[in-house]
Enzyme design. Structure first.
Site, short mmCIF file in Angstrom:
data_model
loop_
_atom_site.label_atom_id
_atom_site.label_comp_id
_atom_site.label_asym_id
_atom_site.label_seq_id
_atom_site.Cartn_x
_atom_site.Cartn_y
_atom_site.Cartn_z
N GLN A 98 33.95 34.05 41.94
CA GLN A 98 35.27 33.96 42.26
C GLN A 98 35.84 34.98 43.38
OE1 GLN A 98 37.55 36.58 39.21
NE2 GLN A 98 36.02 35.66 38.01
N HIS A 100 39.57 36.44 45.45
CA HIS A 100 41.00 36.66 45.22
C HIS A 100 41.72 36.71 46.48
CE1 HIS A 100 39.87 37.54 41.17
NE2 HIS A 100 39.16 38.72 41.72
N GLU A 135 40.62 44.48 43.61
CA GLU A 135 40.37 45.12 42.25
C GLU A 135 39.08 46.14 42.48
OE1 GLU A 135 39.72 41.58 40.03
OE2 GLU A 135 37.38 41.92 40.50
N HIS A 264 32.44 37.08 44.38
CA HIS A 264 31.51 38.00 43.29
C HIS A 264 31.76 37.43 42.10
CE1 HIS A 264 35.85 38.94 43.04
NE2 HIS A 264 35.63 39.47 41.46
N ARG A 283 37.97 30.00 42.06
CA ARG A 283 36.73 29.79 41.58
C ARG A 283 35.64 29.01 42.29
NH1 ARG A 283 40.31 29.84 37.58
NH2 ARG A 283 40.04 31.57 36.07
#
Length: 415
Positions: A98, A100, A135, A264, A283
């Site tokens: 995935q 982001h 993140e 990642h 994804r």
């Protein structure tokens, strides 16, 4: 200061033991438990527990008094929304491959899907909210991951070392263009291969990886990873894509920051993760869930190189993990056997969530309020609260994590 009651997400890739043991519940759990959420995400908000044991949603508490709970600088920028989410992540099996989106990509994608009338809970929805999702993941145990594109010349060496004849044209493609464009071309080729082509290519690759592992070749770890993924996701293009990414093994206390566009997956282990308060995920495989190839290619960053591994900036017994993300900052506080039980002060004025993952910690505010946390317990510290001093409770080793907004956000200092 208030104790929190938090929610567990039971995803299939989770562990039946890790989170249950941390929370002092029956082990093994009746189903896999993947993530413990600590925060004010609308999907599973934590609850504040008062002195009488009465619970209130943290979302409601923030909505009623945003300035008092979050502070004026945070509300000026994010309104009544807590900008970060803290998690304990327990991966027994690999997650989906995935990436982001950036803030701009998320806002545009969300507006587009709103216009198209795609329900926000729909399986084919890419953008359930209009915000970015950077993140940081910090290992609690040895933690295995694939993250970021490896330097192309090293990937060429890997592909040639595995010696899969059917991959030769793909190797030549990257060798002739060992840069962002070459990575984009090869990744795009692999992720768009027709299923019959994947069904022919992936088994050949797995056979070559078996030979490389038996010979204890230079890329044995990478080949073992491909074999594991190939067994769990036969005929999945993500098995090929895994060959392009850095294979990481993080020791406890080591962390990586994943900005927008970083491809990642987490493979195995337990970690604390702090992220922007968003659900936006694109994804690229290793999942039965929705994969939108054109949208993934739009957000991916094909920059390459080794992933920077952090151990945190030392401030006494505290380690602070700095990132470019304004939404969050993570601190790790540890007291080991035989070390001085030094006090750690958390200054007031900022919203914080703190979780104890080992031992017991005592939190004493200058106004006289005291809370003690044992393993698995957590607390909410509103911005309006005064300074809090942390000390170990007992003689056992203690490990605590605290999340707040980024130190660069609106001129805020988190020290």
């Amino acid at each position: 200061m208030h104790l929190l009651n938090n929610r567990v997400r039971p995803y299939a890739w989770g562990s039946r033991t890790t989170i249950a043991a941390m929370l002092g519940r029956q082990v093994p759990a009746p189903h896999p438990e993947a993530e413990l959420w600590l925060g004010a995400h609308p999907g599973d908000p934590s609850a504040i527990v008062d002195e009488d044991g009465v619970e209130r949603s943290l979302l409601d508490v923030l909505a009623e008094d945003p300035v008092g709970q979050l502070g004026p600088a945070v509300t000026d920028r994010w309104g009544d929304r807590l900008p970060f989410l803290l998690k304990v992540l327990a991966a027994e099996e690999p997650l989906s491959l995935q990436a982001h989106p950036s803030a701009g990509q998320a806002a545009e994608g969300w507006a587009r899907e709103e216009r198209e009338g795609i329900p926000r809970e729909a399986g084919n929805r890419n953008y359930p909210d209009p915000t970015a999702k950077p993140e940081l993941v910090c290992a609690l145990t040895e933690f295995h991951a694939l993250a970021g594109f490896r330097t192309p010349y090293r990937t060429v060496e890997l592909l040639r070392a595995v010696q899969t004849p059917a991959l030769a044209p793909h190797v030549d493609l990257l060798a002739a263009q060992p840069n962002r464009e070459g990575l984009r071309a090869l990744f795009t080729t692999w992720i768009t291969l027709p299923q019959p082509a994947l069904d022919a290519l992936v088994p050949d690759l797995l056979e070559s990886c078996v030979s490389h592992v038996k010979e204890h070749g230079e890329f044995e770890l990478e080949c073992r990873t491909v074999l594991e993924l190939g067994e769990r996701y036969p005929g999945d293009s993500g098995v090929l894509a895994a060959l392009l990414l850095n294979r990481l093994v993080l020791a406890p206390g080591e962390a990586i920051f994943l900005p927008a566009g970083n491809l990642h997956t987490y493979l195995h282990g337990t970690a604390v993760e702090v992220l922007a308060n968003s659900d936006n995920v694109l994804r690229g495989g290793l999942t039965p869930k929705h994969v939108d190839v054109p949208e993934l290619l739009r957000v991916l960053d094909f920059g390459f190189g080794d992933m920077a591994v952090q151990t945190g900036e030392p401030i006494g017994p505290r380690r602070v993990y700095r990132t470019e993300a304004p939404e969050f900052e993570l601190s790790r506080i540890e007291w080991s056997d035989g070390e001085p039980r030094v006090e750690v002060k958390l200054e007031g004025g900022l919203p914080r969530i703190m979780v104890c993952v080992d031992g017991r910690v005592r939190a004493a505010a200058v106004d006289g309020q005291v809370l003690e946390l044992c393993q698995g317990q957590s607390m909410w510290l509103p911005a309006a609260d005064p300074d809090v001093v942390l000390t170990p409770a007992g003689t056992s080793p203690v490990r605590v994590f605290a999340a707040t907004v980024g130190s660069g956000a609106a001129g805020i200092s988190s020290l």
